[in-house]
Design a protein around this motif. Structure first.
Motif, PDB file in Angstrom:
ATOM      1  N   HIS A   1      10.542   5.440   2.628  1.00 32.35           N
ATOM      2  CA  HIS A   1       9.956   4.103   2.543  1.00 32.35           C
ATOM      3  C   HIS A   1       8.594   4.232   1.869  1.00 32.35           C
ATOM      4  N   GLU A   2       8.159   3.178   1.257  1.00 27.80           N
ATOM      5  CA  GLU A   2       6.823   3.189   0.677  1.00 27.80           C
ATOM      6  C   GLU A   2       5.980   2.149   1.411  1.00 27.80           C
ATOM      7  N   GLU A   3       4.835   2.595   1.920  1.00 25.79           N
ATOM      8  CA  GLU A   3       3.915   1.668   2.584  1.00 25.79           C
ATOM      9  C   GLU A   3       2.695   1.468   1.696  1.00 25.79           C
ATOM     10  N   HIS A   4       2.327   0.230   1.463  1.00 23.39           N
ATOM     11  CA  HIS A   4       1.156  -0.114   0.660  1.00 23.39           C
ATOM     12  C   HIS A   4       0.449  -1.306   1.312  1.00 23.39           C
ATOM     13  N   ILE A   5      -0.624  -1.756   0.694  1.00 28.96           N
ATOM     14  CA  ILE A   5      -1.292  -2.984   1.151  1.00 28.96           C
ATOM     15  C   ILE A   5      -1.227  -4.015   0.027  1.00 28.96           C
ATOM     16  N   ILE A   6      -0.739  -5.198   0.347  1.00 28.27           N
ATOM     17  CA  ILE A   6      -0.773  -6.307  -0.615  1.00 28.27           C
ATOM     18  C   ILE A   6      -2.013  -7.149  -0.301  1.00 28.27           C
ATOM     19  N   VAL A   7      -2.779  -7.431  -1.336  1.00 25.73           N
ATOM     20  CA  VAL A   7      -4.023  -8.191  -1.184  1.00 25.73           C
ATOM     21  C   VAL A   7      -3.854  -9.549  -1.863  1.00 25.73           C
TER      22      VAL A   7
ATOM     23  N   SER B   1      -2.751  -2.273  -3.114  1.00 22.79           N
ATOM     24  CA  SER B   1      -3.403  -0.976  -2.936  1.00 22.79           C
ATOM     25  C   SER B   1      -2.307   0.054  -2.733  1.00 22.79           C
ATOM     26  N   VAL B   2      -2.369   1.144  -3.514  1.00 25.66           N
ATOM     27  CA  VAL B   2      -1.306   2.150  -3.451  1.00 25.66           C
ATOM     28  C   VAL B   2      -1.585   3.254  -2.439  1.00 25.66           C
TER      29      VAL B   2
ATOM     30  N   ALA C   1      -9.282  -0.559  -5.374  1.00 30.23           N
ATOM     31  CA  ALA C   1      -8.379  -1.034  -6.430  1.00 30.23           C
ATOM     32  C   ALA C   1      -7.488  -2.177  -5.950  1.00 30.23           C
ATOM     33  N   GLY C   2      -7.136  -2.164  -4.651  1.00 27.76           N
ATOM     34  CA  GLY C   2      -6.286  -3.244  -4.139  1.00 27.76           C
ATOM     35  C   GLY C   2      -6.947  -4.595  -4.337  1.00 27.76           C
TER      36      GLY C   2
END
Ligand code: OSB
Ligand code: MG
Length: 369
Positions: free
Chosen positions: A28-34, A47-48, A101-102
């Motif tokens: 799974h890939e976990e990231h942050i959506i802003v 944000s990666v 960067a996010g």
């Protein structure tokens, strides 16, 4: 623009197949959506930072902490004229480029939408299509790898990258070259080797690789210069480059001949452009790396890769190669000629599909002025 609201979402997306690298296995890939709201316009960024600190020291949790406690409080409620002003407000925070960067990428989307131009145009991109490649995880056998490569080449991908790790390296390269002597081929070690492995890399010199990505330590620049001296094949740095200053050091030391730019790794599009321009002025080709982004981050990557010195195919593959369903519409596709079309609508140029985003959201928090 007055920054009225910032929302963070911890998202977790299931990959279509486990991604195996020298750093481990990801399912799974976990990231942050802003999401940034201002004056009736919404900007989206990604944000990666990942769930684990195996590629970078940053994780979803550290990025969340830094955004919530230190960066969002500086920016929320402020009336900012451009992205540079927001970057300056957060500049007291050292490092944490993925966290920065996010938000930075969401602000680029916001300002592009305000100006009613595409992100590509706002970044001064010059292409309407970009050349794309594919990054293939370590496979259980050479046969399976060759089958995968054949499939990707049929889909149009212009360049193949394979992940390597000690014991799972030169034999794969040999097998590929036997079957596909002329394809654009590169390897990515994700820092799995040391200077003691120099003979392995000298062997690789015989297989016409486009580049060897990040063979040595994730924070090294100097040892790479020693290795590059001994090789014909270009070294390309990924993990070691977090800023223009790092790129300058690497180029002045001849530590690499090519640089992989990932906006998430260098604090966003602003720093990416500086690195891009510096490399162009020093005849260092760049290509766009990837972090298994959702369609939100991918849209930004495609826009950035439309800049002129992105002369090598990027790790920017079709949405369906990563995820069953992307969270944006339209999903990103590879054209039969191995290109991807750069969105022309305002900002990132794709629509976020709200219910799909909700389905992959683990946790969310909104900050209002
Ligand atoms: O080293 O380039 C890398 C994915 C996650 C973390 C690091 C890397 C990668 C990839 C995948 O290689 C690139 C992609 O998004 O297709
Ligand atoms: Mg890499």
């Amino acid at each position: 623009m007055k920054i009225e609201k910032i929302e963070l979402r911890h998202v977790k997306l299931e990959l279509v197949a486990p991604f195996v690298t020298s750093m481990g296995v990801e399912t799974h890939e976990e990231h942050i959506i802003v999401k940034v709201d201002s004056e009736g316009i919404t900007g989206w960024g990604e944000s990666v930072a990942e769930g684990t600190p195996f590629y970078s020291y940053e994780t979803v949790q550290t990025a969340w902490h830094v955004l919530k406690e230190f960066i969002i409080p500086e920016i929320l409620g402020k009336d900012i004229a451009n992205v540079d002003e927001a970057i300056a407000l957060g500049a007291r925070v050292r490092g944490h480029m993925m966290a920065k960067a996010g938000l930075e990428s969401a602000l680029w989307d916001l300002f592009a939408k305000q100006k009613n131009i595409s992100l590509s145009k706002m970044l001064e991109g010059t292409r309407d299509r970009i050349d794309v490649g594919v990054s293939i995880g370590i496979q259980p056998s050479a046969e399976i790898l060759l089958k995968k490569i054949e499939g990707y080449l049929k889909e149009g991908y212009k360049r193949i990258k394979i992940k390597i790790a000690p014991g799972e390296d030169i034999e794969f390269v040999k097998a590929i070259r036997k079957e596909f002597p002329d394809i654009l081929l590169q390897v990515d070690a994700n820092s799995a080797y040391s200077l003691d492995d120099i003979n392995l890399f000298k062997q690789m010199d015989d297989y016409n690789l486009l580049l060897i990505e990040q063979p040595l330590s994730y924070d090294d620049i100097f040892d790479h210069s020693k290795l590059q001296k001994e090789l014909k094949t270009a070294i390309c740095l990924d993990e070691s480059i977090h800023s223009l200053a790092d790129a300058r050091a690497a180029i002045e030391l001849n530590s690499c001949k090519i640089i992989n730019i990932k906006p998430g790794r260098v604090g966003g599009f602003t720093e990416s452009k500086l690195i891009h321009d510096y490399c162009a002025a020093h005849n260092i080709p760049v290509w766009h790396g990837g972090m298994l982004e959702s369609g939100i981050g991918r849209a930004g990557n495609v826009a950035l890769a439309s800049l002129p010195n992105f002369t090598l195919p990027g790790d920017i593959s079709a949405s369906k190669r990563y995820y069953k369903e992307d969270i944006v519409h339209p999903a990103f596709e590879v054209e039969p000629d191995g290109t991807m079309i750069v969105p022309t609508k305002p900002g990132i140029g794709v629509e976020v599909i709200q219910d799909r985003l909700d389905n992959v959201t683990v946790f969310k928090e909104a900050f209002k002025m």
